[in-house]
Design an enzyme around this catalytic site. Structure first.
Site, PDB file in Angstrom:
ATOM      1  N   LYS A  31       0.843  -1.211   0.000  1.00 32.13           N
ATOM      2  CA  LYS A  31       0.000   0.000   0.000  1.00 32.13           C
ATOM      3  C   LYS A  31       0.867   1.246   0.000  1.00 32.13           C
ATOM      4  O   LYS A  31       0.641   2.180  -0.773  1.00 32.13           O
ATOM      5  CB  LYS A  31      -0.911   0.001   1.238  1.00 32.13           C
ATOM      6  CG  LYS A  31      -1.535   1.366   1.525  1.00 32.13           C
ATOM      7  CD  LYS A  31      -2.396   1.374   2.781  1.00 32.13           C
ATOM      8  CE  LYS A  31      -1.682   1.628   4.077  1.00 32.13           C
ATOM      9  NZ  LYS A  31      -1.391   3.027   4.406  1.00 32.13           N
ATOM     10  N   ASN A  32       1.872   1.267   0.871  1.00 34.19           N
ATOM     11  CA  ASN A  32       2.637   2.503   1.052  1.00 34.19           C
ATOM     12  C   ASN A  32       3.633   2.767  -0.071  1.00 34.19           C
ATOM     13  O   ASN A  32       4.270   3.820  -0.103  1.00 34.19           O
ATOM     14  CB  ASN A  32       3.333   2.514   2.416  1.00 34.19           C
ATOM     15  CG  ASN A  32       2.324   2.707   3.536  1.00 34.19           C
ATOM     16  OD1 ASN A  32       1.156   3.019   3.275  1.00 34.19           O
ATOM     17  ND2 ASN A  32       2.759   2.518   4.771  1.00 34.19           N
TER      18      ASN A  32
ATOM     19  N   CYS B 242      -4.442  13.219  13.145  1.00 33.14           N
ATOM     20  CA  CYS B 242      -4.731  11.830  12.832  1.00 33.14           C
ATOM     21  C   CYS B 242      -4.639  11.064  14.142  1.00 33.14           C
ATOM     22  O   CYS B 242      -3.946  11.492  15.067  1.00 33.14           O
ATOM     23  CB  CYS B 242      -3.717  11.324  11.832  1.00 33.14           C
ATOM     24  SG  CYS B 242      -3.707   9.568  11.650  1.00 33.14           S
TER      25      CYS B 242
ATOM     26  N   ARG C  72       1.065  14.723  13.467  1.00 32.46           N
ATOM     27  CA  ARG C  72       1.471  14.591  12.066  1.00 32.46           C
ATOM     28  C   ARG C  72       1.427  15.923  11.301  1.00 32.46           C
ATOM     29  O   ARG C  72       0.603  16.115  10.397  1.00 32.46           O
ATOM     30  CB  ARG C  72       0.633  13.518  11.367  1.00 32.46           C
ATOM     31  CG  ARG C  72       0.721  12.193  12.072  1.00 32.46           C
ATOM     32  CD  ARG C  72      -0.035  11.091  11.376  1.00 32.46           C
ATOM     33  NE  ARG C  72       0.700  10.513  10.268  1.00 32.46           N
ATOM     34  CZ  ARG C  72       0.197   9.576   9.477  1.00 32.46           C
ATOM     35  NH1 ARG C  72      -1.011   9.118   9.657  1.00 32.46           N
ATOM     36  NH2 ARG C  72       0.924   9.076   8.495  1.00 32.46           N
TER      37      ARG C  72
ATOM     38  N   ASP D 156       5.052   0.654  11.806  1.00 28.26           N
ATOM     39  CA  ASP D 156       3.831   0.016  11.306  1.00 28.26           C
ATOM     40  C   ASP D 156       3.711  -1.453  11.718  1.00 28.26           C
ATOM     41  O   ASP D 156       2.713  -2.105  11.414  1.00 28.26           O
ATOM     42  CB  ASP D 156       3.749   0.123   9.772  1.00 28.26           C
ATOM     43  CG  ASP D 156       3.495   1.554   9.314  1.00 28.26           C
ATOM     44  OD1 ASP D 156       3.149   2.398  10.156  1.00 28.26           O
ATOM     45  OD2 ASP D 156       3.651   1.821   8.111  1.00 28.26           O
TER      46      ASP D 156
ATOM     47  N   ARG E 290      -8.438  -0.600   4.833  1.00 30.42           N
ATOM     48  CA  ARG E 290      -7.555   0.410   4.239  1.00 30.42           C
ATOM     49  C   ARG E 290      -6.216  -0.208   3.831  1.00 30.42           C
ATOM     50  O   ARG E 290      -5.556   0.301   2.941  1.00 30.42           O
ATOM     51  CB  ARG E 290      -7.281   1.537   5.235  1.00 30.42           C
ATOM     52  CG  ARG E 290      -8.508   2.336   5.593  1.00 30.42           C
ATOM     53  CD  ARG E 290      -8.136   3.494   6.462  1.00 30.42           C
ATOM     54  NE  ARG E 290      -7.173   4.351   5.761  1.00 30.42           N
ATOM     55  CZ  ARG E 290      -6.604   5.416   6.292  1.00 30.42           C
ATOM     56  NH1 ARG E 290      -6.889   5.769   7.529  1.00 30.42           N
ATOM     57  NH2 ARG E 290      -5.753   6.138   5.611  1.00 30.42           N
TER      58      ARG E 290
HETATM   59  C1  EPZ Z   1       4.417   6.999   6.232  1.00 30.06           C
HETATM   60  O1  EPZ Z   1       3.663   8.045   6.791  1.00 30.06           O
HETATM   61  C2  EPZ Z   1       3.496   5.809   6.165  1.00 30.06           C
HETATM   62  N1  EPZ Z   1       2.346   6.143   5.330  1.00 30.06           N
HETATM   63  C3  EPZ Z   1       3.038   5.431   7.561  1.00 30.06           C
HETATM   64  O2  EPZ Z   1       2.235   4.280   7.471  1.00 30.06           O
HETATM   65  C4  EPZ Z   1       4.262   5.112   8.415  1.00 30.06           C
HETATM   66  O3  EPZ Z   1       3.850   4.861   9.736  1.00 30.06           O
HETATM   67  C5  EPZ Z   1       5.209   6.306   8.393  1.00 30.06           C
HETATM   68  O4  EPZ Z   1       5.540   6.659   7.032  1.00 30.06           O
HETATM   69  C6  EPZ Z   1       6.516   6.037   9.131  1.00 30.06           C
HETATM   70  O5  EPZ Z   1       7.155   4.923   8.583  1.00 30.06           O
HETATM   71  C7  EPZ Z   1       2.420   5.980   4.014  1.00 30.06           C
HETATM   72  O6  EPZ Z   1       3.452   5.626   3.454  1.00 30.06           O
HETATM   73  C8  EPZ Z   1       1.185   6.226   3.229  1.00 30.06           C
HETATM   74  P1  EPZ Z   1       6.505  10.348   8.235  1.00 30.06           P
HETATM   75  P2  EPZ Z   1       4.211   9.533   6.785  1.00 30.06           P
HETATM   76  O7  EPZ Z   1       6.376  11.650   7.532  1.00 30.06           O
HETATM   77  O8  EPZ Z   1       5.001   9.733   5.553  1.00 30.06           O
HETATM   78  C9  EPZ Z   1       6.817  13.681  11.609  1.00 30.06           C
HETATM   79  C10 EPZ Z   1       0.322   2.967   7.843  1.00 30.06           C
HETATM   80  O9  EPZ Z   1      -0.147   2.416   8.869  1.00 30.06           O
HETATM   81  N2  EPZ Z   1       6.632  14.728  10.600  1.00 30.06           N
HETATM   82  O10 EPZ Z   1       7.686   9.511   7.923  1.00 30.06           O
HETATM   83  O11 EPZ Z   1       3.063  10.399   7.042  1.00 30.06           O
HETATM   84  C11 EPZ Z   1       5.570  12.834  11.831  1.00 30.06           C
HETATM   85  O12 EPZ Z   1       4.649  13.487  12.661  1.00 30.06           O
HETATM   86  C12 EPZ Z   1       0.848   4.379   7.876  1.00 30.06           C
HETATM   87  O13 EPZ Z   1       0.380   2.408   6.744  1.00 30.06           O
HETATM   88  C13 EPZ Z   1       6.800  16.045  10.972  1.00 30.06           C
HETATM   89  O14 EPZ Z   1       7.099  16.356  12.137  1.00 30.06           O
HETATM   90  O15 EPZ Z   1       5.172   9.514   8.038  1.00 30.06           O
HETATM   91  C14 EPZ Z   1       6.176  11.588  12.455  1.00 30.06           C
HETATM   92  O16 EPZ Z   1       6.400  11.812  13.813  1.00 30.06           O
HETATM   93  C15 EPZ Z   1       0.554   5.083   9.137  1.00 30.06           C
HETATM   94  N3  EPZ Z   1       6.619  17.018  10.033  1.00 30.06           N
HETATM   95  C16 EPZ Z   1       7.529  11.465  11.741  1.00 30.06           C
HETATM   96  O17 EPZ Z   1       7.784  12.766  11.167  1.00 30.06           O
HETATM   97  C17 EPZ Z   1       6.300  16.726   8.741  1.00 30.06           C
HETATM   98  O18 EPZ Z   1       6.154  17.660   7.936  1.00 30.06           O
HETATM   99  C18 EPZ Z   1       7.571  10.444  10.619  1.00 30.06           C
HETATM  100  O19 EPZ Z   1       6.447  10.626   9.787  1.00 30.06           O
HETATM  101  C19 EPZ Z   1       6.160  15.366   8.363  1.00 30.06           C
HETATM  102  C20 EPZ Z   1       6.330  14.385   9.315  1.00 30.06           C
END
Ligand code: EPZ
Length: 430
Positions: A22-23, A126, A131, A317, A409
């Site tokens: 998915k991701n 979320c 996030r 995840d 999902r």
């Molecule tokens: C991706 O989300 C995945 N989603 C998530 O999977 C996964 O948990 C996550 O990466 C971490 O591996 C998809 O690929 C669709 P991040 P993403 O930006 O990209 C912070 C699932 O269950 N952050 O790497 O949204 C954020 O809050 C989902 O399939 C900021 O602070 O995650 C988090 O603490 C859930 N500012 C950390 O970075 C920003 O602008 C990592 O988030 C962006 C992120």
């Protein structure tokens, strides 16, 4: 609303085909907005999030056709989908669509790169944490975008001649921001160097697909990615990589129930750290011609401490599922979540099945119990809900999981895949 009914106690034995990730599929689909040519993606999983993104891309002008192909007598759908976005008809991604799925915010990268402007709703909070989107905004500003936030929308515009390549180092690793900056930089003027980039396999998959479309990206899979801007991208054909989270989830299910299962069409290299943790918990894991074999017979589950981290660390995840496994370990384990600040909602639901878990800040202490007992539980997010399914498979009696739309999902044909391995799992429609 559908629920999943599980009668626990059966070992898992058989073969489980692993779906496309998915991701990986989501950012790959979004990349189709970068070209007026056709991007064909194979091995796209049939999931609610994919369907939602199809609607969103259609709103921007993509013409999408799906060639469904039934594989292995109905166990899984591996679909080939063609995306053609001759013209972007709308550069706005509205709140009604973006609020349903955070990844839809990522359209900001291609829209800005191709059209010079994008108006994308803030995704909002979320269930698993706040996030924010600050890293996307700072990164796009580094490429000379002008960004204003107004009325819940991010309004982004590129300079008259297009985005300008730059060096940008992420203050924190972000998968989504790496995807977006990489996509935006493919069509920028000059070279972009992204430091502290995410190294997740899904980032590598996107970079490889973009390169097949004519982009010039190097360093994917390391923390420094270099993107030399090109004038335009063409179409391509690309196969979505296997879902490492689905792979790890079923491996943990077998480790918990006991049994002998082959996970097909997947790759051990995608999840070394998680497989190592499952091995330490007492399961045997070996590579076969078609995928991964996981066996646990006899011996009980050993306690293992883990800390989630960006790739190649233990994936957040899989944290909930590993906690499910640890609830029946012979001893005490600790799980520390470092990626999201509120990703422990499964704790109170696992407790309803008899698990003994206490939380202190970002660390959960799990005191293994000798048995879990089925109960009604509620899914709270995608990965939390599947941890309840895993625990239900090992619990005595009946577990009823409600709010299963979360599962839909991200897990394709979950109940079919488990049932074919001897589990007693069924979907109940009210
Ligand atoms: C991706 O989300 C995945 N989603 C998530 O999977 C996964 O948990 C996550 O990466 C971490 O591996 C998809 O690929 C669709 P991040 P993403 O930006 O990209 C912070 C699932 O269950 N952050 O790497 O949204 C954020 O809050 C989902 O399939 C900021 O602070 O995650 C988090 O603490 C859930 N500012 C950390 O970075 C920003 O602008 C990592 O988030 C962006 C992120």
């Amino acid at each position: 609303m559908d629920r999943i009914r599980i009668v626990g106690g059966n070992k898992l034995n058989g073969v489980i085909p692993i779906s496309g990730a998915k991701n990986a599929a989501l950012p790959l689909m979004i990349a189709s907005l970068l070209t007026d040519d056709t991007l064909t993606l194979e091995n796209v999983p049939h999931l609610a999030d994919v369907e939602q993104l199809i609607r969103i891309l259609g709103n921007h002008g993509a013409d999408i056709s799906v060639n469904g192909r039934r594989e292995r007598q109905g166990e899984s759908y591996a679909r080939t989908i063609h995306f053609t976005c001759r013209n972007i008809v709308d550069t706005t991604a509205p709140y009604e669509l973006v609020s349903k799925m955070r990844a839809s915010f990522w359209v900001i990268g291609p829209l800005l790169a191709r059209e010079g402007k994008a108006r994308v709703s803030l995704p909002g909070g979320c269930a698993i944490g706040t996030r924010p989107v600050d890293l996307f905004i700072e990164g796009l500003k580094a490429l000379s975008a002008n960004i204003e936030i107004d009325g819940g929308y991010v309004n982004a515009t590129a300079p008259a001649g297009g985005l300008i390549g730059a060096r940008y180092t992420f203050p924190k690793v972000s998968v989504g921001a790496t995807h977006v900056l990489m996509m935006a930089a493919t069509l920028a003027n000059g070279t972009t160097v992204l430091g502290n980039a995410a190294r997740e396999p899904e980032v590598v998959d996107l970079a490889n697909c973009l390169n097949a479309m004519g982009a010039k990206i190097t360093g994917q899979g390391t923390s420094t990615i270099t993107i030399e801007g090109v004038r335009s991208l063409s179409g391509a054909r690309h196969r979505v990589l296997p879902d490492r989270i689905e792979t790890g989830t079923y491996a943990m299910a077998v480790a918990m129930t006991g049994g002998d299962v082959i996970l097909e069409d997947t790759d051990m290299a995608l999840l070394d750290t998680a497989l190592e943790a499952i091995r330490r918990a007492g399961a045997e894991i070996t590579e076969t011609n078609s995928g991964i074999r996981i066996v646990r017979n006899g011996a009980g589950i050993k306690p293992v401490d883990i800390v989630t981290d960006p790739f190649p660390g233990f994936p957040t995840d899989l944290q909930a599922q590993f906690m499910g496994l640890m609830t029946m370990a012979k001893g005490t384990s600790h799980i520390t979540e470092t990626i999201f600040e509120n990703r422990f909602m499964h704790v109170q639901e696992l407790a309803r099945l008899g698990a003994k878990i206490s939380l202190s800040g970002q660390t959960a202490k799990i005191e293994g119990v000798s048995r879990l007992k089925g109960a009604p539980v509620m899914a709270t997010d995608l990965r939390a809900s599947v941890s309840l399914v895993i625990a239900g498979l090992a619990a005595e009696g009946e577990t009823m999981v409600s709010r299963v739309y979360h599962l839909d999902r991200g897990f394709e044909r979950l109940e079919e895949k488990l049932t074919r391995c001897g589990a007693h799992v069924e979907r109940v429609s009210d």
